[in-house]
Enzyme design. Structure first.
Site, short mmCIF file in Angstrom:
data_model
loop_
_atom_site.label_atom_id
_atom_site.label_comp_id
_atom_site.label_asym_id
_atom_site.label_seq_id
_atom_site.Cartn_x
_atom_site.Cartn_y
_atom_site.Cartn_z
N CYS A 186 0.86 -1.19 0.00
CA CYS A 186 0.00 0.00 0.00
C CYS A 186 0.89 1.24 0.00
CB CYS A 186 -0.90 0.02 1.23
SG CYS A 186 -2.04 -1.37 1.33
N ALA A 187 0.51 2.23 -0.77
CA ALA A 187 1.26 3.48 -0.78
C ALA A 187 1.12 4.19 0.56
CB ALA A 187 0.77 4.38 -1.91
#
Length: 136
Positions: free
Chosen positions: A50-51
């Site tokens: 996930c960013a």
């Protein structure tokens, strides 16, 4: 097959014409979740891929799957709330059968999330499915 809570979310999305309204609804869903305690924001609960920073804390009790989650990004926190609508209170055996891509596609999320957000959403779904599969 999805549950009644998710079907209600689908109906809400169909009612909301504008994608800005839908995003606002997703963000509001995230805001309505109880925050995750700092003690649960640990490497073991962190979701890679996930960013944003994302933590998921699953719980299986009496063969029923639930989870809590947190993110430092409001839209991602909302996506966690959407996934809770899809997966919470489901028998573990059903969690692994849910076609999240198809279900989320009914909300139109596939077409309106950035590539990074889509990758993060897939990573969260993968973590949920892995947890459920390990419990079977």
């Amino acid at each position: 097959m999805t549950n009644a809570a998710f079907e209600e979310l689908v109906a809400t999305f169909e009612f909301l014409d504008d994608w800005e309204d839908r995003y606002r609804h997703v963000i509001d869903m995230g805001r309505a979740m109880d925050p995750l305690e700092d003690a649960l924001r640990v490497p073991a609960t962190k979701v890679d891929g996930c960013a944003s920073q994302v933590w998921l804390v699953p719980q299986i009790k009496d063969d029923v799957f639930t989870f809590r989650g947190e993110s430092d990004a409001m839209i991602v926190r909302g996506l966690i709330a959407v996934l809770r609508t899809l997966y919470d209170d489901q028998p573990v055996s059903e969690v692994v059968k849910i076609d999240a891509s198809a279900a989320l596609g009914r909300l139109g999320l596939n077409d309106h999330l950035s590539a990074q957000r889509s990758n993060g959403l897939r990573a969260m779904v993968d973590r949920i499915r892995q947890t459920a599969a390990a419990a079977l």
